[in-house]
Design an enzyme around this catalytic site. Sequence first.
Site, PDB file in Angstrom:
ATOM      1  CG  HIS A 154       8.960 -46.204  44.697  1.00 62.03           C
ATOM      2  ND1 HIS A 154       9.986 -47.073  45.404  1.00 62.03           N
ATOM      3  CD2 HIS A 154       8.051 -45.653  45.201  1.00 62.03           C
ATOM      4  CE1 HIS A 154       9.368 -46.510  46.924  1.00 62.03           C
ATOM      5  NE2 HIS A 154       8.325 -45.583  46.745  1.00 62.03           N
ATOM      6  CE  LYS A 158      11.349 -42.800  45.289  1.00 59.99           C
ATOM      7  NZ  LYS A 158      10.709 -41.519  45.633  1.00 59.99           N
TER       8      LYS A 158
END
Length: 268
Positions: A154, A158
């Site tokens: 990600h 995050k």
Amino acid sequence: MRLVVVGAAGRMGRMLVKAVHEAPGCVLAAAVERPGSAMLGQDAGLLAGLPANKVTVTDDAASAFAAADAVLDFTTPDSTVAFAALAAQAGIAHIVGTTGLEPRHLAALEAAASRTAIIRSGNMSLGVNLLAALVRKVSATLGTDWDIEIVEMHHRMKVDAPSGTAVLLGEAAAQGRAVDLAEKRVAVRDGHTGAREPGTIGFATLRGGTVVGDHKVVFASMGERLELSHIAEDRSLFAQGAVKAALWSKGRAPGLYSMADVLGLDAL
């Protein structure tokens, strides 16, 4: 259907507002932010890049829930627990896309689900939930001589790891083998770890750049490997899935549901 978006000024919140705007049969009933937010009093439509919709951002979640049919929630674990109690009190469905939930948060959601419908998923997209169904099927078919590893990547911002989607896939793999993920999960490998323990389910986490979400489940045996993967290219698909879940929740009995229920994937 009258929908409330909580965390409405955040990145996902704005996408949810837009998804509600674009969905037939839905209307944005309220937009909620935390007390003290600089966005309080702002027009939720303008914040989402839409024409003004005369829905001003408020911090009064209880009043917002009282005039709605469902709430869309991609906030934080502690906030989600608080919203679950308010949604249960108001008797409205609670659609939860929040990740990073710990056992205490899940227990609170289960308690709230005795009073209202809660749909929770680590990922609201059709593709990921179909992938989870396939992982469950493959895991049940292959023996424990096949190792299972889940790799996810990600964007750099995050804050939780592994991702909610990776955990969702791990749970699917564990369900296929009829084992408890908590007992088989290996989330970190560092240093001299020794040989891989048979039957475990490993996780590897990558972070960097602007990656929306890449997930791969690897089934590895002696001499062959099977890989199932999903690549998310646009976060709007998560918001669209949440709205789909809200529409599905209308008239549902109290209980804790998943996107597999919404999408009819349990038969796979």
